[in-house]
Design a protein around this motif. Structure first.
Motif, mmCIF file in Angstrom:
data_model
loop_
_atom_site.group_PDB
_atom_site.id
_atom_site.type_symbol
_atom_site.label_atom_id
_atom_site.label_comp_id
_atom_site.label_asym_id
_atom_site.label_seq_id
_atom_site.Cartn_x
_atom_site.Cartn_y
_atom_site.Cartn_z
ATOM 1 N N LEU A 511 30.734 59.037 91.639
ATOM 2 C CA LEU A 511 31.168 58.838 90.218
ATOM 3 C C LEU A 511 30.045 59.275 89.166
ATOM 4 O O LEU A 511 29.203 58.422 89.567
ATOM 5 N N ASP A 512 30.235 60.220 88.301
ATOM 6 C CA ASP A 512 29.319 60.183 87.129
ATOM 7 C C ASP A 512 29.833 59.445 86.133
ATOM 8 O O ASP A 512 30.877 59.422 85.408
ATOM 9 N N VAL A 513 28.904 58.513 85.628
ATOM 10 C CA VAL A 513 29.281 57.465 84.600
ATOM 11 C C VAL A 513 28.107 57.380 83.612
ATOM 12 O O VAL A 513 26.885 57.972 83.912
ATOM 13 N N ASN A 514 27.997 56.818 82.525
ATOM 14 C CA ASN A 514 26.919 56.418 81.614
ATOM 15 C C ASN A 514 26.316 55.116 81.760
ATOM 16 O O ASN A 514 25.226 55.023 81.536
ATOM 17 N N THR A 515 27.101 54.051 81.909
ATOM 18 C CA THR A 515 26.691 52.641 82.314
ATOM 19 C C THR A 515 27.204 51.923 83.319
ATOM 20 O O THR A 515 28.455 52.191 83.777
ATOM 21 N N ILE A 516 26.493 51.355 84.119
ATOM 22 C CA ILE A 516 26.904 50.517 85.241
ATOM 23 C C ILE A 516 26.641 49.114 84.953
ATOM 24 O O ILE A 516 25.404 48.574 84.329
ATOM 25 N N PHE A 517 27.547 48.012 85.090
ATOM 26 C CA PHE A 517 27.635 46.864 84.834
ATOM 27 C C PHE A 517 27.701 46.067 86.214
ATOM 28 O O PHE A 517 28.382 46.562 87.085
ATOM 29 N N LEU A 518 26.641 45.095 86.557
ATOM 30 C CA LEU A 518 26.572 44.496 87.827
ATOM 31 C C LEU A 518 27.177 43.051 87.497
ATOM 32 O O LEU A 518 26.785 42.306 86.587
ATOM 33 N N ALA A 519 28.445 42.983 88.361
ATOM 34 C CA ALA A 519 29.205 41.727 88.062
ATOM 35 C C ALA A 519 29.503 41.083 89.342
ATOM 36 O O ALA A 519 30.544 40.814 89.701
ATOM 37 N N ILE A 520 28.366 40.997 90.146
ATOM 38 C CA ILE A 520 28.504 40.380 91.536
ATOM 39 C C ILE A 520 28.233 38.877 91.844
ATOM 40 O O ILE A 520 28.229 38.629 92.996
ATOM 41 N N GLY A 521 28.432 38.194 90.859
ATOM 42 C CA GLY A 521 27.862 36.963 91.071
ATOM 43 C C GLY A 521 26.800 36.291 90.173
ATOM 44 O O GLY A 521 25.990 36.874 89.663
ATOM 45 N N GLN A 522 26.699 34.992 90.135
ATOM 46 C CA GLN A 522 25.524 34.158 89.337
ATOM 47 C C GLN A 522 24.917 33.232 90.275
ATOM 48 O O GLN A 522 25.411 32.748 91.186
ATOM 49 N N ALA A 523 23.718 33.071 89.810
ATOM 50 C CA ALA A 523 22.941 32.078 90.757
ATOM 51 C C ALA A 523 22.458 31.191 89.652
ATOM 52 O O ALA A 523 22.076 31.513 88.620
ATOM 53 N N PRO A 524 21.906 29.978 90.162
ATOM 54 C CA PRO A 524 21.209 28.810 89.456
ATOM 55 C C PRO A 524 19.850 28.943 89.340
ATOM 56 O O PRO A 524 19.180 29.974 89.961
ATOM 57 N N SER A 525 19.253 28.832 88.053
ATOM 58 C CA SER A 525 17.879 28.912 87.985
ATOM 59 C C SER A 525 17.524 27.053 87.973
ATOM 60 O O SER A 525 17.951 26.540 86.853
ATOM 61 N N THR A 536 12.772 17.299 96.381
ATOM 62 C CA THR A 536 13.463 15.931 97.122
ATOM 63 C C THR A 536 15.024 16.145 97.058
ATOM 64 O O THR A 536 15.703 15.568 97.952
ATOM 65 N N LEU A 537 15.338 17.134 95.943
ATOM 66 C CA LEU A 537 16.838 17.203 95.878
ATOM 67 C C LEU A 537 17.381 18.043 97.017
ATOM 68 O O LEU A 537 16.776 19.017 97.561
ATOM 69 N N LYS A 538 18.720 17.555 97.397
ATOM 70 C CA LYS A 538 19.251 18.540 98.611
ATOM 71 C C LYS A 538 19.958 19.760 97.862
ATOM 72 O O LYS A 538 20.696 19.610 96.931
ATOM 73 N N THR A 539 19.675 20.858 98.193
ATOM 74 C CA THR A 539 20.195 22.018 97.863
ATOM 75 C C THR A 539 21.005 22.785 98.879
ATOM 76 O O THR A 539 20.618 22.691 99.969
ATOM 77 N N ARG A 540 22.055 23.607 98.421
ATOM 78 C CA ARG A 540 22.547 24.532 99.336
ATOM 79 C C ARG A 540 22.916 25.775 98.664
ATOM 80 O O ARG A 540 23.604 25.881 97.465
ATOM 81 N N TRP A 541 22.266 26.985 99.115
ATOM 82 C CA TRP A 541 22.710 28.161 98.448
ATOM 83 C C TRP A 541 22.001 28.070 96.994
ATOM 84 O O TRP A 541 22.367 28.624 95.976
ATOM 85 N N GLY A 542 21.040 27.526 96.806
ATOM 86 C CA GLY A 542 20.380 26.989 95.486
ATOM 87 C C GLY A 542 21.052 26.209 94.622
ATOM 88 O O GLY A 542 20.677 26.116 93.339
ATOM 89 N N GLU A 555 16.443 9.055 92.439
ATOM 90 C CA GLU A 555 16.203 8.149 91.350
ATOM 91 C C GLU A 555 17.411 8.232 90.350
ATOM 92 O O GLU A 555 18.430 7.676 90.738
ATOM 93 N N ASN A 556 17.223 8.763 89.173
ATOM 94 C CA ASN A 556 18.416 8.487 88.068
ATOM 95 C C ASN A 556 19.057 9.869 87.819
ATOM 96 O O ASN A 556 19.585 9.904 86.592
ATOM 97 N N ILE A 557 19.079 10.854 88.742
ATOM 98 C CA ILE A 557 19.480 12.132 88.328
ATOM 99 C C ILE A 557 20.858 12.407 88.983
ATOM 100 O O ILE A 557 20.947 12.111 90.063
ATOM 101 N N TYR A 558 21.838 12.856 88.041
ATOM 102 C CA TYR A 558 23.187 13.033 88.391
ATOM 103 C C TYR A 558 23.250 14.637 88.101
ATOM 104 O O TYR A 558 22.548 15.164 87.168
ATOM 105 N N ALA A 559 24.090 15.397 88.509
ATOM 106 C CA ALA A 559 24.286 16.744 88.239
ATOM 107 C C ALA A 559 25.842 17.111 88.304
ATOM 108 O O ALA A 559 26.684 16.430 89.066
ATOM 109 N N GLY A 560 26.234 18.214 87.811
ATOM 110 C CA GLY A 560 27.437 18.428 87.769
ATOM 111 C C GLY A 560 27.793 19.965 87.276
ATOM 112 O O GLY A 560 26.797 20.495 86.634
ATOM 113 N N GLY A 561 28.897 20.511 87.211
ATOM 114 C CA GLY A 561 29.259 21.666 86.707
ATOM 115 C C GLY A 561 28.830 22.739 87.524
ATOM 116 O O GLY A 561 28.736 22.587 88.797
ATOM 117 N N ASP A 562 28.403 24.055 87.253
ATOM 118 C CA ASP A 562 28.483 25.280 87.954
ATOM 119 C C ASP A 562 27.099 25.039 89.078
ATOM 120 O O ASP A 562 27.041 25.814 89.798
#
Lengths: 592, 186
Positions: A511-525, A536-542, A555-562
């Motif tokens: 396909l000939d196009v002008n702009t391509i957007f990548l929307a294949i997912g987001q990752a945490p930073s 020390t944190l337990k992580t899975r897939w980041g 310790e006193n760290i809580y987390a939530g959301g995406d």
């Protein structure tokens, strides 16, 4: 005496060869007619335990009982009706109103027992000889007109009007429409099982039915401080389990919430004294990120009397939900109204303050607890030849950069790679900017993670869907970009997962196009975490793993959301915030 | 050949209303002052020689009983139904016992089930099915079946009902909100 009288006794014997006119003994079975209203049957798999049969029963013959001590599940109370035949008058109203059509009657009408108290059973659970009976009374939708209980139609812009600009697509209910829609609710509460934050849905719908919209708003704030946002973009799991949805249309729960919020200019005025702290809690809490999860936690902690400080890298709160969801779905107009509530509740916001590892250490020291809800910052890269060419953009960053206000030059034709809500938002935004838009997705349309509503609206707006296309590479041409892809066939996963797309052949398409957007997912930073914490944190897939109290175990760290594993939608983030607020409050106030 | 029903109606009673009409079937509603006249004429002129049933519907919202006489012709099995509205309180309806002796039974049933009186029916106060029934007749809509059951049979033993809404609330902990909920305040 006549002559024939001598023979008459013998004439009776001529009857001996004929069929008796009297009732035969032993008695023969005399079945009820085809639509006879006999003993109940219940298709136990279909029944959702909404209790409507109990509610309608004029003789109180039906009790909802626990079966095998099962607890409620999503969309099923696990209660089943028990019919007491010492009360039942066989009117069959229970059959007529059954939400799922699971309850029916056999044509069996006789049952003898020595103890009247045993003359009751749970149809479908306690086995009876008539369980397999094909005959008897059934719910008949053609006669009752019951299946067609539709929701009050929502006024929406036509596709032609929509693509002219960024005007909100859904127009909302009027007061009269909302009351009619709300009055369809049967108050079974099954929706509450599906809502991640367990809002008081039947109660606020009842409040709307009675016209007390203020009460509805106050009920929202019991466990969701972002009701207007949820009223517009919630994934509405509640509606998927609505009892009314089985034979008609689910109650428009999301739109009723939206109506109640839009009914008022100021939500903080409605809440009034409700915004004052209710507990003399102590302790200080730092919240990282002013997205739905962070806002939700900060609101309840502030209401409980904690000193809450929210650190947000951007200049405004609301997170990716407020700033990446386009104007036509979630207009900015509701933002200030909702944020005012947080400020009135006493939450301290620090905007433009990104948290660095050094800062994080300080927060851990200075505050009694830290709630990390930074969301997913990075848009995932597509590892493919040409993915770094100019003109290949990340959809997430484009959406965050106010495409409705700023002039983005996208060219004539735009291609979006992906099938989630970000992909749909980008495609529809580009369409509104006057581009021809193509969406390329590896799987089938029905496999797309985006809301069906979004996919349908995108199609109406003339967006060209190319499902089952596997990206091969992107090439630069004299006029723009060339997207080269393979066609895919779906192959069943032997492990029972969802079908996988596999290259049909090595034949390449383009396909000939002008702009391509990548929307294949987001990752945490997780760059904001100091090394000693990150290790020390337990992580899975980041993503950061947490327990049922959103506690990370460190310790006193809580987390939530995406940033924690979950559905990745607004209401799940809100629910995380509510749980974290409860747990943090308990922790910091434990000894005093 | 029997007269056409529609012609008969036009000649007998002007203000009738057709409820449903198809081949061999006609259902009309007439003012109650004229209903006997219509029935008599339908029998004598139009050959509707069988009284199939007299039925009543309690339209409590409009405070009336709707009575319907169902007549049939043995000649062609065609059906003629005549409905008329009567006030619920002190409802009195003329008897048809002199035209069809079987009307005695239909009227006794209506008397027993709805309390509709048929002055002139000598057997109207005899028990029909409900021997020794006292109080409000059971087919009237203001008859409370639950109250009757409780009074006659008493509380059923060993019953317990779990309200789905309450069970779900307890299970999900939805009222265990971070700050005291609306429920606790109200």
């Amino acid at each position: 005496m006549r002559f024939t009288d001598i023979f008459s006794p013998f004439l009776a014997w001529t009857r001996a060869s004929k069929k008796a006119d009297t009732i035969p003994y032993p008695y023969k079975d005399n079945p009820g007619s085809d639509r006879y209203r006999g003993f109940h049957k219940n298709d136990i798999e279909k029944c959702i335990g909404c209790g409507r049969c109990h509610d309608i029963c004029q003789n109180e013959a039906i009790d909802m009982v626990k079966v095998a001590d099962a607890d409620p599940e999503k969309g099923d109370s696990k209660l089943r009706p028990m019919v007491d035949y010492g009360r039942c008058c066989w009117c069959a109203l229970c059959i007529d109103v059954c939400s799922t059509g699971s309850l029916s009657m056999s044509n069996t009408y006789s049952w003898s027992t020595f103890n009247a108290d045993t003359c009751k059973y749970v149809p479908g659970v306690d086995s009876r000889t008539w369980d397999d009976s094909e005959k008897g009374y059934r719910q008949d939708n053609e006669i009752l007109g019951w299946a067609g209980s539709p929701r009050v139609p929502m006024t929406v812009l036509t596709p032609e009007e929509r693509i002219k600009g960024f005007e909100e697509v859904v127009k909302g209910y009027s007061m009269a429409e909302a009351v009619v829609e709300a009055s369809r609710c049967i108050r079974c509460g099954l929706c509450v099982t599906a809502c991640p934050t367990h809002m008081h849905i039947p109660e606020y719908i009842a409040a709307i039915t009675s016209g007390d919209i203020e009460e509805a708003v106050k009920l929202f704030y019991d466990n969701n401080p972002l009701p207007e946002m949820c009223g517009k973009v919630c994934t509405r799991q509640c509606e998927t389990v609505c009892a009314m949805g089985y034979q008609g249309e689910a109650i428009a729960i999301r739109w009723l919430k939206r109506f109640a919020c839009e009914n008022f200019e100021s939500l903080s005025e409605v809440l009034g004294t409700d915004l004052e702290p209710v507990a003399s809690g102590k302790g200080t809490v730092a919240v990282i990120g002013a997205g739905p999860a962070g806002l939700s936690a900060s609101y309840y902690l502030a209401r409980m009397g904690c000193d809450v400080h929210v650190f947000e890298a951007d200049d405004e709160g609301g997170g990716v939900a407020q700033h990446a969801i386009p104007e036509y779905r979630l207009p900015a107009s509701g933002y200030a109204k909702q944020m005012e509530v947080f400020e009135k509740a006493g939450v301290n916001f620090h905007y433009g303050k990104p948290v660095t590892p050094g800062k994080f250490r300080k927060l851990m020291k200075k505050y009694d607890a830290v709630f990390a809800a930074p969301g997913l910052q990075r848009s995932s890269d597509l590892r493919m030849e040409g993915a770094d060419l100019p003109g290949v953009l990340h959809a997430l960053y484009f959406l965050k950069d106010d495409p409705d206000k700023k002039n983005h030059d996208l060219g004539d034709t735009v291609l979006v790679i992906g099938g989630g809500n970000v992909a749909m938002d980008t495609a529809r935004t580009s369409r509104r900017l006057g581009c021809r838009v193509i969406v390329s997705y590896r799987r089938r349309i029905e496999d797309m993670p985006a809301d069906d509503e979004e996919i349908n609206e995108a199609m109406e707006e003339g967006i060209d869907f190319r499902p089952q296309t596997i990206p091969a590479r992107i090439e630069k041409t004299s006029t723009g970009l060339r997207y080269v892809y393979f066609k895919a066939v779906m192959v069943e996963d032997p492990d029972g997962g969802r079908p996988k797309p596999v290259k049909e052949s090595d034949e390449e398409y383009h396909l000939d196009v002008n702009t391509i957007f990548l929307a294949i997912g987001q990752a945490p930073s997780l760059d904001f975490l100091p090394l000693e914490v990150a290790s020390t944190l337990k992580t899975r897939w980041g993503l950061i793993e947490v327990d049922e109290n959103q506690f990370t175990g460190v310790e006193n760290i809580y987390a939530g959301g995406d940033v924690t594993p979950g559905a990745g939608d607004v209401v799940t983030a809100v629910a995380d915030g509510v749980r974290a607020a409860k747990a943090i409050f308990r922790k910091v106030n434990r000894n005093g | 050949m029997a007269d056409d029903l529609m012609t008969m109606l036009r000649e007998t009673v002007e203000d009738y209303r057709v409820i449903r009409k198809r081949h061999g079937y006609l259902h009309v509603s007439v003012p109650r002052e004229r209903v006997m006249e219509v029935i008599v004429t339908a029998k004598s002129r139009c050959g509707k020689n069988v009284l199939q049933l007299i039925s009543a519907v309690d339209r409590i919202e409009r405070d009336i009983f709707q009575l319907t006489w169902i007549l049939e012709s043995t000649e062609d099995a065609s059906i003629f139904m005549v409905s008329a509205d009567y006030p619920r309180e002190g409802c009195k309806v003329p008897t048809l016992k002199d035209m069809w002796p079987s009307a005695v039974f239909f009227e006794r049933e209506l008397r027993e089930m709805f309390g509709i009186e048929f002055p002139g029916n000598p057997r109207q106060d005899e028990d029909f099915l409900l021997e020794g029934w006292e109080g409000i007749p059971p087919m009237r809509r203001d008859f409370d079946t639950l109250e009757y059951s409780m009074k006659t049979y008493g509380e059923r033993r060993k019953r317990e009902h779990v309200d789905p809404r309450r069970l779900i609330a307890e299970h999900t902990g939805e009222w265990d909100t971070p700050v005291p909920s609306r429920k606790e305040k109200s």
